[in-house]
Write an enzyme that holds these catalytic residues in place. Structure first.
Site, mmCIF file in Angstrom:
data_model
loop_
_atom_site.group_PDB
_atom_site.id
_atom_site.type_symbol
_atom_site.label_atom_id
_atom_site.label_comp_id
_atom_site.label_asym_id
_atom_site.label_seq_id
_atom_site.Cartn_x
_atom_site.Cartn_y
_atom_site.Cartn_z
ATOM 1 N N ASP A 1 0.844 -1.192 0.000
ATOM 2 C CA ASP A 1 0.000 0.000 0.000
ATOM 3 C C ASP A 1 0.886 1.252 0.000
ATOM 4 O O ASP A 1 1.899 1.321 0.693
ATOM 5 C CB ASP A 1 -0.909 -0.018 1.242
ATOM 6 C CG ASP A 1 -2.050 0.982 1.150
ATOM 7 O OD1 ASP A 1 -3.208 0.530 1.061
ATOM 8 O OD2 ASP A 1 -1.770 2.195 1.168
ATOM 9 N N ASN B 1 -13.026 -2.900 2.686
ATOM 10 C CA ASN B 1 -13.901 -1.744 2.855
ATOM 11 C C ASN B 1 -14.869 -1.684 1.682
ATOM 12 O O ASN B 1 -14.438 -1.739 0.526
ATOM 13 C CB ASN B 1 -13.078 -0.447 2.903
ATOM 14 C CG ASN B 1 -12.190 -0.367 4.131
ATOM 15 O OD1 ASN B 1 -12.574 -0.806 5.210
ATOM 16 N ND2 ASN B 1 -10.989 0.195 3.982
ATOM 17 N N SER C 1 -11.969 3.981 -1.055
ATOM 18 C CA SER C 1 -11.587 5.140 -1.868
ATOM 19 C C SER C 1 -11.102 4.749 -3.255
ATOM 20 O O SER C 1 -10.969 5.604 -4.129
ATOM 21 C CB SER C 1 -10.501 5.944 -1.151
ATOM 22 O OG SER C 1 -9.336 5.150 -0.965
ATOM 23 N N HIS D 1 -10.247 -4.687 -3.191
ATOM 24 C CA HIS D 1 -8.903 -4.927 -2.660
ATOM 25 C C HIS D 1 -9.013 -5.380 -1.219
ATOM 26 O O HIS D 1 -9.743 -4.795 -0.420
ATOM 27 C CB HIS D 1 -8.011 -3.681 -2.782
ATOM 28 C CG HIS D 1 -8.657 -2.419 -2.313
ATOM 29 N ND1 HIS D 1 -9.581 -1.731 -3.062
ATOM 30 C CD2 HIS D 1 -8.506 -1.708 -1.164
ATOM 31 C CE1 HIS D 1 -9.974 -0.654 -2.399
ATOM 32 N NE2 HIS D 1 -9.339 -0.617 -1.231
ATOM 33 N N HIS E 1 -7.200 -5.593 2.195
ATOM 34 C CA HIS E 1 -6.064 -5.068 2.950
ATOM 35 C C HIS E 1 -5.512 -6.186 3.836
ATOM 36 O O HIS E 1 -6.259 -6.813 4.596
ATOM 37 C CB HIS E 1 -6.508 -3.931 3.887
ATOM 38 C CG HIS E 1 -6.963 -2.679 3.200
ATOM 39 N ND1 HIS E 1 -6.145 -1.589 3.022
ATOM 40 C CD2 HIS E 1 -8.158 -2.338 2.666
ATOM 41 C CE1 HIS E 1 -6.828 -0.617 2.418
ATOM 42 N NE2 HIS E 1 -8.044 -1.053 2.196
HETATM 43 P P1 DGP Z 1 -9.546 1.868 0.571
HETATM 44 O O1 DGP Z 1 -9.567 3.130 1.359
HETATM 45 O O2 DGP Z 1 -10.053 0.654 1.339
HETATM 46 O O3 DGP Z 1 -10.234 2.032 -0.770
HETATM 47 O O4 DGP Z 1 -8.015 1.584 0.279
HETATM 48 C C1 DGP Z 1 -7.344 2.091 -0.822
HETATM 49 C C2 DGP Z 1 -5.877 1.952 -0.537
HETATM 50 O O5 DGP Z 1 -5.180 2.046 -1.760
HETATM 51 C C3 DGP Z 1 -5.302 3.020 0.380
HETATM 52 O O6 DGP Z 1 -4.820 2.391 1.563
HETATM 53 C C4 DGP Z 1 -4.170 3.646 -0.411
HETATM 54 C C5 DGP Z 1 -3.942 2.679 -1.529
HETATM 55 N N1 DGP Z 1 -3.580 3.269 -2.801
HETATM 56 C C6 DGP Z 1 -4.266 4.220 -3.470
HETATM 57 N N2 DGP Z 1 -3.644 4.515 -4.625
HETATM 58 C C7 DGP Z 1 -2.549 3.696 -4.688
HETATM 59 C C8 DGP Z 1 -1.517 3.533 -5.648
HETATM 60 O O7 DGP Z 1 -1.477 4.157 -6.692
HETATM 61 N N3 DGP Z 1 -0.563 2.618 -5.347
HETATM 62 C C9 DGP Z 1 -0.589 1.876 -4.201
HETATM 63 N N4 DGP Z 1 0.397 1.007 -4.013
HETATM 64 N N5 DGP Z 1 -1.547 2.012 -3.277
HETATM 65 C C10 DGP Z 1 -2.516 2.918 -3.523
#
Ligand code: DGP
Length: 114
Positions: free
Chosen positions: A30, A87, A95, A100, A102
């Site tokens: 992440d 989520n 978001s 995905h 976590h």
């Molecule tokens: P959520 O809030 O559950 O939708 O988690 C989205 C997650 O995705 C957040 O923890 C940050 C991560 N994230 C967002 N954009 C990117 C990206 O471009 N690369 C990576 N590695 N993670 C990302």
């Protein structure tokens, strides 16, 4: 989906720190880690949110969890404990609109989650 950031990570169009990938799933670190280990496990197939997974996706949904389990075994995090989170929708903090899982580990976690 052409405008989905996680589809672009899965296809290699956007760089990510990938920890595992196969024909069905991709796991990567992440960008904004909430724990010493914070990996996202995604299906290559675009599904916007967990509520949109269907009966036909049963094996794929299971694959997300089994992939996370293998990663925590490889990292030696099983005994200490780890947390898997999905989520769904903005009210739960989603978001990015591609399913995905976590995988969080390397610290203790409170309950209930915020
Ligand atoms: P959520 O809030 O559950 O939708 O988690 C989205 C997650 O995705 C957040 O923890 C940050 C991560 N994230 C967002 N954009 C990117 C990206 O471009 N690369 C990576 N590695 N993670 C990302």
């Amino acid at each position: 989906m052409s405008d989905c950031i996680f589809c672009k990570i899965a296809s290699g169009e956007i760089n990510a720190s990938i920890v595992y990938q196969d024909d069905e799933v991709v796991a990567f670190n992440d960008l904004n880690p909430q724990a010493p280990t914070h990996v996202l496990v995604i299906p290559r197939k675009h599904v916007s949110r967990v509520s949109e997974l269907e009966e036909a996706d049963a094996a794929l949904a299971g694959r997300l969890i089994l992939t996370a389990n293998q990663i925590v075994r490889d990292l030696g995090l099983v005994e200490a404990g780890y947390r898997l989170v999905l989520n769904c929708n903005e009210g739960a903090g989603q978001s990015v609109w591609h399913v995905h899982l976590h995988l969080l580990g390397g610290r203790t976690f409170g309950w209930p989650p915020g």
